[in-house]
Motif scaffolding. Structure first.
Motif, PDB file in Angstrom:
ATOM      1  N   GLY A  92      -0.401  13.567 -11.633  1.00 50.87           N
ATOM      2  CA  GLY A  92       1.053  13.500 -11.511  1.00 50.87           C
ATOM      3  C   GLY A  92       1.709  14.745 -12.056  1.00 50.87           C
ATOM      4  O   GLY A  92       1.302  15.864 -11.763  1.00 50.87           O
ATOM      5  N   ASP A  93       2.709  14.546 -12.895  1.00 44.90           N
ATOM      6  CA  ASP A  93       3.411  15.713 -13.442  1.00 44.90           C
ATOM      7  C   ASP A  93       3.057  15.947 -14.913  1.00 44.90           C
ATOM      8  O   ASP A  93       3.884  16.298 -15.728  1.00 44.90           O
ATOM      9  CB  ASP A  93       4.925  15.567 -13.273  1.00 44.90           C
ATOM     10  CG  ASP A  93       5.428  14.266 -13.877  1.00 44.90           C
ATOM     11  OD1 ASP A  93       4.603  13.522 -14.448  1.00 44.90           O
ATOM     12  OD2 ASP A  93       6.635  14.005 -13.784  1.00 44.90           O
TER      13      ASP A  93
ATOM     14  N   THR B 122       3.240   7.648 -13.416  1.00 43.64           N
ATOM     15  CA  THR B 122       3.701   8.489 -12.309  1.00 43.64           C
ATOM     16  C   THR B 122       4.578   7.669 -11.372  1.00 43.64           C
ATOM     17  O   THR B 122       4.558   6.442 -11.384  1.00 43.64           O
ATOM     18  CB  THR B 122       2.507   9.014 -11.499  1.00 43.64           C
ATOM     19  OG1 THR B 122       1.755   7.891 -11.017  1.00 43.64           O
ATOM     20  CG2 THR B 122       1.608   9.892 -12.339  1.00 43.64           C
ATOM     21  N   ASP B 123       5.340   8.368 -10.550  1.00 42.42           N
ATOM     22  CA  ASP B 123       6.045   7.683  -9.467  1.00 42.42           C
ATOM     23  C   ASP B 123       4.994   7.076  -8.539  1.00 42.42           C
ATOM     24  O   ASP B 123       3.907   7.635  -8.388  1.00 42.42           O
ATOM     25  CB  ASP B 123       6.909   8.671  -8.672  1.00 42.42           C
ATOM     26  CG  ASP B 123       8.093   9.169  -9.495  1.00 42.42           C
ATOM     27  OD1 ASP B 123       8.520   8.438 -10.418  1.00 42.42           O
ATOM     28  OD2 ASP B 123       8.568  10.289  -9.231  1.00 42.42           O
TER      29      ASP B 123
ATOM     30  N   PHE C 115      -3.349  12.889  -6.657  1.00 40.26           N
ATOM     31  CA  PHE C 115      -2.167  12.338  -7.331  1.00 40.26           C
ATOM     32  C   PHE C 115      -2.398  11.952  -8.790  1.00 40.26           C
ATOM     33  O   PHE C 115      -1.443  11.671  -9.509  1.00 40.26           O
ATOM     34  CB  PHE C 115      -1.665  11.101  -6.569  1.00 40.26           C
ATOM     35  CG  PHE C 115      -2.722  10.039  -6.377  1.00 40.26           C
ATOM     36  CD1 PHE C 115      -3.059   9.187  -7.405  1.00 40.26           C
ATOM     37  CD2 PHE C 115      -3.404   9.904  -5.174  1.00 40.26           C
ATOM     38  CE1 PHE C 115      -4.047   8.216  -7.237  1.00 40.26           C
ATOM     39  CE2 PHE C 115      -4.382   8.933  -4.992  1.00 40.26           C
ATOM     40  CZ  PHE C 115      -4.707   8.089  -6.032  1.00 40.26           C
TER      41      PHE C 115
ATOM     42  N   TYR D 289       2.633   6.344  -5.607  1.00 37.79           N
ATOM     43  CA  TYR D 289       2.064   7.192  -4.555  1.00 37.79           C
ATOM     44  C   TYR D 289       1.489   6.287  -3.486  1.00 37.79           C
ATOM     45  O   TYR D 289       0.658   5.432  -3.764  1.00 37.79           O
ATOM     46  CB  TYR D 289       0.965   8.089  -5.133  1.00 37.79           C
ATOM     47  CG  TYR D 289       0.290   8.948  -4.081  1.00 37.79           C
ATOM     48  CD1 TYR D 289       0.768  10.217  -3.780  1.00 37.79           C
ATOM     49  CD2 TYR D 289      -0.814   8.478  -3.373  1.00 37.79           C
ATOM     50  CE1 TYR D 289       0.159  11.006  -2.803  1.00 37.79           C
ATOM     51  CE2 TYR D 289      -1.419   9.248  -2.391  1.00 37.79           C
ATOM     52  CZ  TYR D 289      -0.921  10.510  -2.115  1.00 37.79           C
ATOM     53  OH  TYR D 289      -1.515  11.277  -1.140  1.00 37.79           O
ATOM     54  N   GLU D 290       1.967   6.495  -2.257  1.00 39.24           N
ATOM     55  CA  GLU D 290       1.486   5.660  -1.159  1.00 39.24           C
ATOM     56  C   GLU D 290       0.337   6.365  -0.454  1.00 39.24           C
ATOM     57  O   GLU D 290       0.484   7.477   0.063  1.00 39.24           O
ATOM     58  CB  GLU D 290       2.612   5.370  -0.173  1.00 39.24           C
ATOM     59  CG  GLU D 290       2.152   4.452   0.948  1.00 39.24           C
ATOM     60  CD  GLU D 290       3.304   3.980   1.836  1.00 39.24           C
ATOM     61  OE1 GLU D 290       4.467   4.279   1.528  1.00 39.24           O
ATOM     62  OE2 GLU D 290       3.002   3.310   2.841  1.00 39.24           O
ATOM     63  N   VAL D 291      -0.815   5.717  -0.460  1.00 35.72           N
ATOM     64  CA  VAL D 291      -2.003   6.273   0.195  1.00 35.72           C
ATOM     65  C   VAL D 291      -1.859   6.036   1.699  1.00 35.72           C
ATOM     66  O   VAL D 291      -1.740   4.889   2.133  1.00 35.72           O
ATOM     67  CB  VAL D 291      -3.284   5.597  -0.330  1.00 35.72           C
ATOM     68  CG1 VAL D 291      -4.508   6.166   0.359  1.00 35.72           C
ATOM     69  CG2 VAL D 291      -3.377   5.757  -1.847  1.00 35.72           C
ATOM     70  N   SER D 292      -1.844   7.119   2.470  1.00 35.59           N
ATOM     71  CA  SER D 292      -1.627   6.971   3.915  1.00 35.59           C
ATOM     72  C   SER D 292      -2.887   7.321   4.694  1.00 35.59           C
ATOM     73  O   SER D 292      -3.713   8.119   4.249  1.00 35.59           O
ATOM     74  CB  SER D 292      -0.477   7.860   4.379  1.00 35.59           C
ATOM     75  OG  SER D 292      -0.883   9.222   4.381  1.00 35.59           O
TER      76      SER D 292
ATOM     77  N   CYS E 292      -0.221   5.954 -11.703  1.00 36.06           N
ATOM     78  CA  CYS E 292      -1.236   6.477 -12.627  1.00 36.06           C
ATOM     79  C   CYS E 292      -0.664   6.578 -14.030  1.00 36.06           C
ATOM     80  O   CYS E 292       0.460   7.039 -14.228  1.00 36.06           O
ATOM     81  CB  CYS E 292      -1.681   7.867 -12.178  1.00 36.06           C
ATOM     82  SG  CYS E 292      -2.382   7.877 -10.540  1.00 36.06           S
TER      83      CYS E 292
ATOM     84  N   LYS F  78      -3.008  11.084   5.360  1.00 34.48           N
ATOM     85  CA  LYS F  78      -3.461  11.926   4.244  1.00 34.48           C
ATOM     86  C   LYS F  78      -4.973  11.786   4.045  1.00 34.48           C
ATOM     87  O   LYS F  78      -5.659  12.767   3.736  1.00 34.48           O
ATOM     88  CB  LYS F  78      -2.713  11.560   2.959  1.00 34.48           C
ATOM     89  CG  LYS F  78      -2.929  12.536   1.823  1.00 34.48           C
ATOM     90  CD  LYS F  78      -2.335  13.904   2.141  1.00 34.48           C
ATOM     91  CE  LYS F  78      -2.709  14.942   1.086  1.00 34.48           C
ATOM     92  NZ  LYS F  78      -2.154  16.272   1.422  1.00 34.48           N
TER      93      LYS F  78
ATOM     94  N   VAL G  43      -0.366   1.353  -2.745  1.00 32.01           N
ATOM     95  CA  VAL G  43       0.677   2.124  -3.436  1.00 32.01           C
ATOM     96  C   VAL G  43       0.284   2.113  -4.908  1.00 32.01           C
ATOM     97  O   VAL G  43       0.180   1.047  -5.520  1.00 32.01           O
ATOM     98  CB  VAL G  43       2.071   1.515  -3.228  1.00 32.01           C
ATOM     99  CG1 VAL G  43       3.133   2.361  -3.928  1.00 32.01           C
ATOM    100  CG2 VAL G  43       2.379   1.390  -1.737  1.00 32.01           C
TER     101      VAL G  43
END
Lengths: 141, 149
Positions: free
Chosen positions: B66-67, B15-16, B63, B18-21, B105, B24, B102
């Motif tokens: 993903g897609d 996956t691209d 996340f 993903y930044e865990v914030s 997956c 979020k 970051v």
């Protein structure tokens, strides 16, 4: 990581205090937004009924998250959870007016090495089990 | 209709990142009705021995897949999504997921089998930081219910 429950003070077979969590439609709407799961069976009654469901049902992952909250509240630190798995065995129907409740209880199924224990969880809605094989392995202090 | 067994072992592209914030994590904790301060307050998380705000155990569901949807809904795989329910879910943690991580997956279809009259498909997802540190493995089993016979 500071789990607040001490490994040496826990015995196999010990029961955790049960908890009841209220679930209303607004909770599912919030969960849809936070999780990105906008399947309308979780918020639109007419759609849920059109696909043969009795009413709007909770996201399985919402129910799992409630069981997770039960575990992390007991152990005192979410970082103590090393393995958490469930099987979704029943629907959590959430009526428009009164919502529903999840009743969650747990038992210390096994003590492992390295301060780890396995919790077996029971989660019911309307008296029916909605999760089976629900287990969490957590590291105690 | 059986699900196409040729897909067992199929891996999906990473996956691209993903930044865990923190924002979020707080939103997710609010949504599950969990007021634990380690999901909100960096100081509280650090007092519990964590470097930053901790993500709830089920947070990776946001996340992890993903897609993969484009493959899972492809006619060649043969899942009728109108009949799909979430069967099982599991997370096995190497370490907690933190704000600031970051992650990438990588998912694999590890199992497709009959489960009674139903069909079951399991996707295993490795969640790693962009630096390659393993955080957790997620197991997601979908069940395609058999129609009324």
């Amino acid at each position: 990581m500071t789990a607040q429950v001490k490994y040496d003070e826990i015995e196999e077979g010990a029961a955790l205090p049960p908890q009841t969590y209220k679930v209303d439609r607004i909770d599912l709407v919030k969960y849809a937004g936070a999780s990105g799961d906008f399947n309308p069976i979780h918020w639109r009654e007419s759609f849920a009924k059109s696909v043969g469901l009795p009413d709007v049902i909770a996201h399985g992952m919402y129910t799992m998250a409630q069981a997770g909250k039960y575990v992390t509240d007991w152990v005192g630190d979410p970082g103590a959870v090393v393995d958490f798995g469930v099987r979704f065995s029943g629907m959590v129907v959430v009526p428009d007016d009164a919502g529903t409740e999840l009743e969650i209880s747990g038992v210390v199924e096994k003590k492992l090495d390295d301060n780890l224990i396995v919790l077996a969880l029971t989660t019911r809605a309307q008296g029916e089990k909605v999760l089976t094989r629900a287990k969490a392995t957590v590291r105690l202090a | 209709m059986p699900i196409n067994r040729d897909y067992i072992g199929r891996t999906f592209p990473p996956t691209d990142p993903y930044e865990v914030s923190r924002v979020k994590i707080r939103e997710f904790a609010d949504a599950i009705g969990d007021s634990n301060p380690v999901y909100r307050d960096r100081a509280a998380a650090q007092a519990s021995g964590h470097p930053d705000v901790v993500a709830p155990p089920t947070f990776p569901v946001i996340f992890a897949l993903g897609d993969t949807g484009s493959v899972l809904t492809s006619p060649e795989l043969g899942i009728n999504f109108a009949m799909v329910v979430h069967g099982e879910q599991r997370f096995v943690y190497e370490r907690p997921l933190y704000a600031g991580d970051v992650v990438v997956c990588e998912s694999t279809i590890t199992e497709i089998r009959a489960a009674g009259r139903n069909e079951l498909l399991t996707i295993e997802t490795e969640v790693k930081t962009v630096d390659g540190a393993h955080i957790c493995t997620a197991y997601n089993s979908l069940v395609e219910r058999a129609g009324a016979a």
